[in-house]
Design a protein around this motif. Structure first.
Motif, PDB file in Angstrom:
ATOM      1  N   GLY A 179       0.802  -1.217   0.000  1.00 24.23           N
ATOM      2  CA  GLY A 179       0.000   0.000   0.000  1.00 24.23           C
ATOM      3  C   GLY A 179       0.834   1.265   0.000  1.00 24.23           C
ATOM      4  N   ILE A 180       1.828   1.330   0.873  1.00 31.10           N
ATOM      5  CA  ILE A 180       2.661   2.532   0.955  1.00 31.10           C
ATOM      6  C   ILE A 180       3.499   2.709  -0.302  1.00 31.10           C
ATOM      7  CG2 ILE A 180       4.525   3.682   2.208  1.00 31.10           C
ATOM      8  CD1 ILE A 180       3.557   2.278   4.742  1.00 31.10           C
ATOM      9  N   ALA A 181       4.133   1.627  -0.756  1.00 30.48           N
ATOM     10  CA  ALA A 181       4.977   1.710  -1.956  1.00 30.48           C
ATOM     11  C   ALA A 181       4.151   2.122  -3.171  1.00 30.48           C
ATOM     12  CB  ALA A 181       5.670   0.373  -2.211  1.00 30.48           C
ATOM     13  N   SER A 182       2.917   1.635  -3.256  1.00 25.84           N
ATOM     14  CA  SER A 182       2.053   1.974  -4.390  1.00 25.84           C
ATOM     15  C   SER A 182       1.625   3.437  -4.337  1.00 25.84           C
ATOM     16  CB  SER A 182       0.818   1.067  -4.400  1.00 25.84           C
ATOM     17  OG  SER A 182       1.198  -0.285  -4.555  1.00 25.84           O
ATOM     18  N   ALA A 183       1.349   3.939  -3.133  1.00 21.52           N
ATOM     19  CA  ALA A 183       0.998   5.351  -2.985  1.00 21.52           C
ATOM     20  C   ALA A 183       2.164   6.237  -3.406  1.00 21.52           C
ATOM     21  CB  ALA A 183       0.603   5.644  -1.543  1.00 21.52           C
ATOM     22  N   LEU A 184       3.366   5.861  -3.017  1.00 13.77           N
ATOM     23  CA  LEU A 184       4.558   6.619  -3.413  1.00 13.77           C
ATOM     24  C   LEU A 184       4.785   6.523  -4.918  1.00 13.77           C
ATOM     25  CD1 LEU A 184       6.918   5.557  -0.477  1.00 13.77           C
ATOM     26  CD2 LEU A 184       5.883   7.807  -0.823  1.00 13.77           C
ATOM     27  N   PHE A 185       4.526   5.359  -5.476  1.00 20.66           N
ATOM     28  CA  PHE A 185       4.653   5.142  -6.926  1.00 20.66           C
ATOM     29  C   PHE A 185       3.718   6.080  -7.678  1.00 20.66           C
ATOM     30  CE2 PHE A 185       3.125   2.607 -10.669  1.00 20.66           C
ATOM     31  CZ  PHE A 185       4.312   2.588 -11.391  1.00 20.66           C
ATOM     32  N   GLY A 186       2.481   6.186  -7.213  1.00 17.92           N
ATOM     33  CA  GLY A 186       1.529   7.079  -7.852  1.00 17.92           C
ATOM     34  C   GLY A 186       1.936   8.529  -7.716  1.00 17.92           C
ATOM     35  N   ALA A 187       2.379   8.917  -6.516  1.00 14.49           N
ATOM     36  CA  ALA A 187       2.733  10.315  -6.255  1.00 14.49           C
ATOM     37  C   ALA A 187       3.906  10.778  -7.103  1.00 14.49           C
ATOM     38  CB  ALA A 187       3.052  10.499  -4.774  1.00 14.49           C
ATOM     39  N   VAL A 188       4.894   9.911  -7.310  1.00 16.78           N
ATOM     40  CA  VAL A 188       6.080  10.295  -8.081  1.00 16.78           C
ATOM     41  C   VAL A 188       5.719  10.631  -9.524  1.00 16.78           C
ATOM     42  CG1 VAL A 188       8.217   9.360  -9.076  1.00 16.78           C
ATOM     43  CG2 VAL A 188       7.786   9.150  -6.629  1.00 16.78           C
ATOM     44  N   HIS A 189       4.644  10.060 -10.035  1.00 20.03           N
ATOM     45  CA  HIS A 189       4.244  10.338 -11.419  1.00 20.03           C
ATOM     46  C   HIS A 189       3.788  11.783 -11.621  1.00 20.03           C
ATOM     47  CE1 HIS A 189       4.409   5.977 -11.911  1.00 20.03           C
ATOM     48  NE2 HIS A 189       4.367   6.184 -13.209  1.00 20.03           N
ATOM     49  N   LEU A 190       3.568  12.498 -10.541  1.00 20.39           N
ATOM     50  CA  LEU A 190       3.169  13.903 -10.658  1.00 20.39           C
ATOM     51  C   LEU A 190       4.171  14.718 -11.469  1.00 20.39           C
ATOM     52  CD1 LEU A 190       1.821  14.708  -7.081  1.00 20.39           C
ATOM     53  CD2 LEU A 190       0.530  14.909  -9.226  1.00 20.39           C
ATOM     54  N   ILE A 191       5.460  14.383 -11.348  1.00 18.35           N
ATOM     55  CA  ILE A 191       6.494  15.169 -12.024  1.00 18.35           C
ATOM     56  C   ILE A 191       6.456  15.006 -13.535  1.00 18.35           C
ATOM     57  CG2 ILE A 191       8.012  15.115 -10.008  1.00 18.35           C
ATOM     58  CD1 ILE A 191       9.608  12.925 -11.321  1.00 18.35           C
ATOM     59  N   ALA A 192       5.730  14.007 -14.027  1.00 19.25           N
ATOM     60  CA  ALA A 192       5.703  13.756 -15.468  1.00 19.25           C
ATOM     61  C   ALA A 192       4.371  14.132 -16.108  1.00 19.25           C
ATOM     62  CB  ALA A 192       5.996  12.279 -15.751  1.00 19.25           C
ATOM     63  N   LEU A 193       3.521  14.844 -15.360  1.00 26.47           N
ATOM     64  CA  LEU A 193       2.171  15.114 -15.857  1.00 26.47           C
ATOM     65  C   LEU A 193       2.003  16.517 -16.419  1.00 26.47           C
ATOM     66  CD1 LEU A 193      -0.005  13.449 -13.073  1.00 26.47           C
ATOM     67  CD2 LEU A 193       0.851  12.443 -15.204  1.00 26.47           C
ATOM     68  N   ILE A 194       1.134  16.599 -17.407  1.00 27.51           N
ATOM     69  CA  ILE A 194       0.708  17.872 -17.968  1.00 27.51           C
ATOM     70  C   ILE A 194      -0.750  18.077 -17.557  1.00 27.51           C
ATOM     71  CG2 ILE A 194       0.248  19.173 -20.077  1.00 27.51           C
ATOM     72  CD1 ILE A 194       2.457  17.545 -21.428  1.00 27.51           C
ATOM     73  N   GLY A 195      -1.036  19.183 -16.932  1.00 22.78           N
ATOM     74  CA  GLY A 195      -2.387  19.421 -16.423  1.00 22.78           C
ATOM     75  C   GLY A 195      -2.328  19.577 -14.919  1.00 22.78           C
TER      76      GLY A 195
END
Length: 254
Positions: A179-195
């Motif tokens: 659960g924690i690793a997956s939440a961190l995995f999702g959060a890190v993708h913020l740096i690659a997003l447009i919008g």
């Protein structure tokens, strides 16, 4: 299934906190070193006149360098912390192949289903930078297929499932670690997003849910190579679909 859960041996909360901080640290180091490696690779291409910053070649090389940086960061951290034992990997057997097939199908079904549900509420996930670039220049999608198989999936899984989830498992056990690793995995993708706003949050949630599947597969198989292959094939399939859509070779997916 054998467990290296530290709390089963009576380890106190301070050690658990240390493992949590270690997991966050290894992710932060990977992101930092990945960014530095990508920047250096881009600078070399620009200064030598090989490729300008906005070219496809520069983007592909930056991507490769970024994820190689991920791998170097993890290797350095686990070496300094003497924590290589958190990784679990071996040759893929027939059972592993079954998990790979089931994993890819599950990820594709889950991402499609969640996107359909979000659309019912008028929520459109933010766009990843690579998708935006590929829509302008579809050949990017073709280049990204081998890149994701050889670099993105292996090194992302090494960071989030191998290192972070492995460190968290020692303190909190498999379920909480996933659960924690997956939440961190999702959060890190913020740096690659447009919008921004709701779209970014939706993308992070979807990525985190996909991370739960990958993390669960890792815990069930005890073999990091399995989620690596699942992740790579899933991404490669999406890039292939995006290429077909962008080039007009087939009707757009609904």
């Amino acid at each position: 299934m054998a467990s290296d859960h530290r709390e089963s041996a009576g380890v106190d909360g301070q050690s658990a906190l240390l493992d949590l901080l270690s997991a966050v640290t290894v992710i932060a180091l990977a992101v930092l070193l990945g960014s530095v490696a990508a920047s250096l690779a881009s600078t070399v291409l620009i200064e030598t006149g090989i490729a300008g910053f906005d070219t496809t070649l520069n983007y592909i090389v930056r991507s490769i360098a970024q994820f190689v940086g991920f791998g170097i960061a993890v290797a350095a951290y686990l070496t300094l912390a003497d924590a290589w034992s958190v990784l679990r990997a071996r040759a893929i057997d027939l059972r592993g192949v079954g998990w790979i097939v089931a994993g890819v199908v599950t990820l594709l079904t889950l991402s499609t289903g969640v996107s359909a549900v979000l659309s019912q509420f008028g929520i459109v996930p933010a766009t990843n930078q690579v998708i935006a670039m590929g829509r302008e220049n579809p050949v990017v999608f073709l280049y990204m297929i081998p890149v994701t198989l050889l670099f993105v999936a292996p090194f992302e899984e090494l960071v989030f499932r191998g290192a972070a989830q492995g460190l968290l498992r020692r303190a909190f056990g498999p379920a909480v670690a996933v659960g924690i690793a997956s939440a961190l995995f999702g959060a890190v993708h913020l740096i690659a997003l447009i919008g921004g706003g709701t779209g970014q949050l939706a993308y992070v949630v979807v990525a985190a849910l996909l991370g739960v599947v990958l993390g669960g597969i890792y815990e069930r198989t005890q073999n990091l190579l399995v989620p690596i292959v699942v992740h790579g094939l899933y991404n490669a399939t999406l890039f292939a679909i995006q290429w077909v859509d962008a080039t007009g070779s087939a009707p757009a997916l609904l």
